[in-house]
Design a protein around this motif. Sequence first.
Motif, PDB file in Angstrom:
ATOM      1  N   SER A 110       0.812  -1.249  -0.428  1.00  0.00           N
ATOM      2  CA  SER A 110      -0.213  -0.190   0.020  1.00  0.00           C
ATOM      3  C   SER A 110       0.834   1.079  -0.218  1.00  0.00           C
ATOM      4  N   VAL A 111       0.425   2.372  -0.869  1.00  0.00           N
ATOM      5  CA  VAL A 111       1.266   3.641  -0.848  1.00  0.00           C
ATOM      6  C   VAL A 111       1.018   4.457  -0.120  1.00  0.00           C
ATOM      7  N   PHE A 112       1.400   5.866  -0.132  1.00  0.00           N
ATOM      8  CA  PHE A 112       0.971   6.659   0.384  1.00  0.00           C
ATOM      9  C   PHE A 112      -0.417   8.008   0.120  1.00  0.00           C
ATOM     10  N   GLY A 113      -1.448   7.747   0.550  1.00  0.00           N
ATOM     11  CA  GLY A 113      -2.267   9.184   0.505  1.00  0.00           C
ATOM     12  C   GLY A 113      -3.654   8.332  -0.688  1.00  0.00           C
ATOM     13  N   SER A 114      -3.729   6.767  -0.722  1.00  0.00           N
ATOM     14  CA  SER A 114      -4.615   6.284  -1.132  1.00  0.00           C
ATOM     15  C   SER A 114      -5.775   6.890  -0.395  1.00  0.00           C
ATOM     16  N   ARG A 115      -7.450   7.123  -0.632  1.00  0.00           N
ATOM     17  CA  ARG A 115      -8.289   8.006  -0.147  1.00  0.00           C
ATOM     18  C   ARG A 115      -8.588   5.924   0.557  1.00  0.00           C
ATOM     19  N   ARG A 116      -9.655   6.104   2.084  1.00  0.00           N
ATOM     20  CA  ARG A 116      -9.465   5.659   2.309  1.00  0.00           C
ATOM     21  C   ARG A 116     -11.081   5.156   2.250  1.00  0.00           C
ATOM     22  N   ASN A 117     -11.775   4.295   2.526  1.00  0.00           N
ATOM     23  CA  ASN A 117     -13.070   4.463   3.313  1.00  0.00           C
ATOM     24  C   ASN A 117     -13.830   3.590   3.825  1.00  0.00           C
ATOM     25  N   TYR A 118     -13.453   3.472   4.966  1.00  0.00           N
ATOM     26  CA  TYR A 118     -13.634   2.271   6.124  1.00  0.00           C
ATOM     27  C   TYR A 118     -15.114   1.674   6.787  1.00  0.00           C
ATOM     28  N   ASN A 119     -15.722   0.316   6.004  1.00  0.00           N
ATOM     29  CA  ASN A 119     -17.342   0.670   6.880  1.00  0.00           C
ATOM     30  C   ASN A 119     -17.954   1.367   5.728  1.00  0.00           C
ATOM     31  N   ASP A 120     -17.874   1.257   5.001  1.00  0.00           N
ATOM     32  CA  ASP A 120     -18.741   2.089   3.702  1.00  0.00           C
ATOM     33  C   ASP A 120     -19.484   3.694   4.381  1.00  0.00           C
ATOM     34  N   GLY A 178     -17.910   6.467   3.794  1.00  0.00           N
ATOM     35  CA  GLY A 178     -17.798   7.617   2.749  1.00  0.00           C
ATOM     36  C   GLY A 178     -15.925   7.800   2.441  1.00  0.00           C
ATOM     37  N   TYR A 179     -14.982   8.375   1.417  1.00  0.00           N
ATOM     38  CA  TYR A 179     -13.725   8.564   1.731  1.00  0.00           C
ATOM     39  C   TYR A 179     -13.293   9.853   2.230  1.00  0.00           C
ATOM     40  N   THR A 180     -13.400   9.500   3.904  1.00  0.00           N
ATOM     41  CA  THR A 180     -12.964  10.658   4.432  1.00  0.00           C
ATOM     42  C   THR A 180     -11.434  10.468   5.446  1.00  0.00           C
ATOM     43  N   SER A 181     -10.708   9.154   4.825  1.00  0.00           N
ATOM     44  CA  SER A 181      -9.427   9.141   5.239  1.00  0.00           C
ATOM     45  C   SER A 181      -8.563   8.777   4.088  1.00  0.00           C
ATOM     46  N   TYR A 182      -7.472   8.618   4.334  1.00  0.00           N
ATOM     47  CA  TYR A 182      -6.293   7.926   3.461  1.00  0.00           C
ATOM     48  C   TYR A 182      -4.793   7.984   4.291  1.00  0.00           C
ATOM     49  N   HIS A 183      -4.992   6.762   3.366  1.00  0.00           N
ATOM     50  CA  HIS A 183      -3.469   5.988   3.649  1.00  0.00           C
ATOM     51  C   HIS A 183      -2.346   7.070   4.009  1.00  0.00           C
ATOM     52  N   SER A 184      -1.296   7.042   4.868  1.00  0.00           N
ATOM     53  CA  SER A 184      -0.725   8.282   5.711  1.00  0.00           C
ATOM     54  C   SER A 184       0.843   7.813   5.312  1.00  0.00           C
ATOM     55  N   GLY A 185       1.321   6.351   5.224  1.00  0.00           N
ATOM     56  CA  GLY A 185       2.269   5.780   5.175  1.00  0.00           C
ATOM     57  C   GLY A 185       2.615   5.285   4.101  1.00  0.00           C
ATOM     58  N   LEU A 186       3.684   4.434   3.799  1.00  0.00           N
ATOM     59  CA  LEU A 186       4.157   3.471   3.028  1.00  0.00           C
ATOM     60  C   LEU A 186       4.286   1.697   3.026  1.00  0.00           C
ATOM     61  N   ASP A 187       2.828   0.716   3.372  1.00  0.00           N
ATOM     62  CA  ASP A 187       4.244  -0.065   3.466  1.00  0.00           C
ATOM     63  C   ASP A 187       4.712  -1.450   2.689  1.00  0.00           C
ATOM     64  N   PHE A 188       5.075  -1.655   3.575  1.00  0.00           N
ATOM     65  CA  PHE A 188       7.060  -3.035   2.748  1.00  0.00           C
ATOM     66  C   PHE A 188       5.900  -4.251   3.436  1.00  0.00           C
ATOM     67  N   TYR A 189       6.448  -5.164   2.183  1.00  0.00           N
ATOM     68  CA  TYR A 189       6.018  -6.316   2.399  1.00  0.00           C
ATOM     69  C   TYR A 189       7.316  -6.683   2.889  1.00  0.00           C
ATOM     70  N   PRO A 223       1.931  14.751   7.750  1.00  0.00           N
ATOM     71  CA  PRO A 223       2.848  12.986   7.279  1.00  0.00           C
ATOM     72  C   PRO A 223       2.367  13.741   5.835  1.00  0.00           C
ATOM     73  N   VAL A 224       3.691  12.982   4.881  1.00  0.00           N
ATOM     74  CA  VAL A 224       3.687  13.097   3.141  1.00  0.00           C
ATOM     75  C   VAL A 224       4.096  11.917   2.890  1.00  0.00           C
ATOM     76  N   ASN A 225       4.128  12.058   1.382  1.00  0.00           N
ATOM     77  CA  ASN A 225       4.542  10.749   0.509  1.00  0.00           C
ATOM     78  C   ASN A 225       6.472  10.127   1.551  1.00  0.00           C
ATOM     79  N   PRO A 226       5.987   9.135   1.601  1.00  0.00           N
ATOM     80  CA  PRO A 226       8.118   8.860   1.909  1.00  0.00           C
ATOM     81  C   PRO A 226       8.816   8.775   0.789  1.00  0.00           C
ATOM     82  N   LEU A 227       7.496   8.168   0.062  1.00  0.00           N
ATOM     83  CA  LEU A 227       8.792   8.041  -1.736  1.00  0.00           C
ATOM     84  C   LEU A 227       9.897   9.467  -1.482  1.00  0.00           C
TER      85      LEU A 227
END
Length: 486
Positions: free
Chosen positions: A367-377, A379-390, A474-478
């Motif tokens: 998962s990359v930074f910034g993608s818009r997130r909608n928890y439990n339907d 609305g898209y009021t949230s976002y991914h605040s970091g960069l996820d690593f495998y 928070p900013v895009n770590p990349l």
Amino acid sequence: MSDEAFSQAQVTDGKNYQLGIMDMEMRRAPKIILIVFVLVLVNAPKVGAQEQGPIYIVQPGDSLFSISIKFGTTVELLAAANNISDPSVIAPGLKLVIPGFEGVSGTLDLRTIEYGETLQSLSQRYGITIDAIARLNRVLNPDRLFIGQSAILSIPEGEVPQERLMIADSRDTQIEFAAKTNLNPWTLHDFEMPLERLWILPGESIAISVASDVYTTGLPFPIQSVVVDPERGVQGRTVKVTVNLESEMEVSGSIVEKTLNFQSLQPFELIALQGIHALMEPGMYDLHLTFSTNNGATVFSFIQPIRIASGDYYFDPVLFVPPETIDPQYTEPENELIASIIRNYTEQKYWEGIFQFPSNITSAFPSVFGSRRNYNDTGYTSYHSGLDFYGGTGTPIYAPARGKVVFAGSLEVRGNVTFIDHGWGVFTGYLHQSELFVSEGDWVEVGDEIGLVGYTGRVTGPHLHWEVWVGGVPVNPLEWTSTAFP
Ligand SMILES: [Zn+2]
């Protein structure tokens, strides 16, 4: 749309004035030109009606209609002022008198607005009244000329003089002012007259133009330049503000309502870094800068809008999580704690160059930074605040740059988490670890192993979630693994 309707539309949005015109031109030009053609044939102007006024040189793609829109006049008036009976003869290079600007002469040209420029400073430099500039550009809010905006100005015959704006405290004598600005008092002849060359700036200082080899627009001595990089900020990215001076001054200010913390790496150059929030609405936001003498007296300040553009982030599919995971009652106290950690500002810069990745697994990211997130339907009021690593539990985590550990502990949502202060308001965070190898107060060097990947806190599986914070945002770590800030 009539002129009036257009003006009203501009009041409500006030932002994309130039774009608004372009859109209208493109959409409506073909039909209107036809109507105009007929009208002009019917109302052919009398010969000898040539008016006085500024000159516009027809550019490729121009029509009488587009020119009339640009200058807020009508095709009929334009045709009459220029003895045009056949609008189809409008060809690039043709010089047209633009009616309705009595007292303005010279050739109209587009010029880009630079830092610190106001209608006042443009008026002074080009010898046009503020009212005429405002009308030429149909500016309804004169305090809001934005950087990079194209302004229509009438360029006087001959060269615009190489002049430098100088600021005098209203209490300065001419000799004191000369000493302060390293100028020969005799070159300050203009200082006393003519009066129209003196004007009062915010902070009640007096600015005058004096002949100078060093040419800057809008910014008075000793401010050499102001640069916002990138000129158009982007959601979830870092903005760098650089101020170059010719003698020492204190600089303070804000951008997108965040206080700028200026630091110096070399004499007379001040730099501030600030993150733009990933969810900030794209649009115009203010840059405020205030320049003061070392005794605290404000000598110059300006406000200029800058654009914030969309980061074009993905929209993740709706995510279903246990409701308590997103219950503010649980998440807010922890968010407050993190905010209190990253709010601290260290004046030293600990890092050098680009940030290294905190993991060896960098070929792909779950998962990359910034993608818009909608928890439990909801609305898209949230976002991914970091960069996820495998990488499963036990995968090593490395420090990406030199810094000081300011938090290492266990939290309910974030699990075992470490925060590192890299100085200048830059922090990194490492969430959901299985083991922490560092403690608060430890210094880390780039490449030091600081912990192991895990799935502590509220997560569905083991992974490292890495965050980079700049100025409390928070900013895009990349961005930090590819750009050597500052
Ligand atoms: Zn994550």
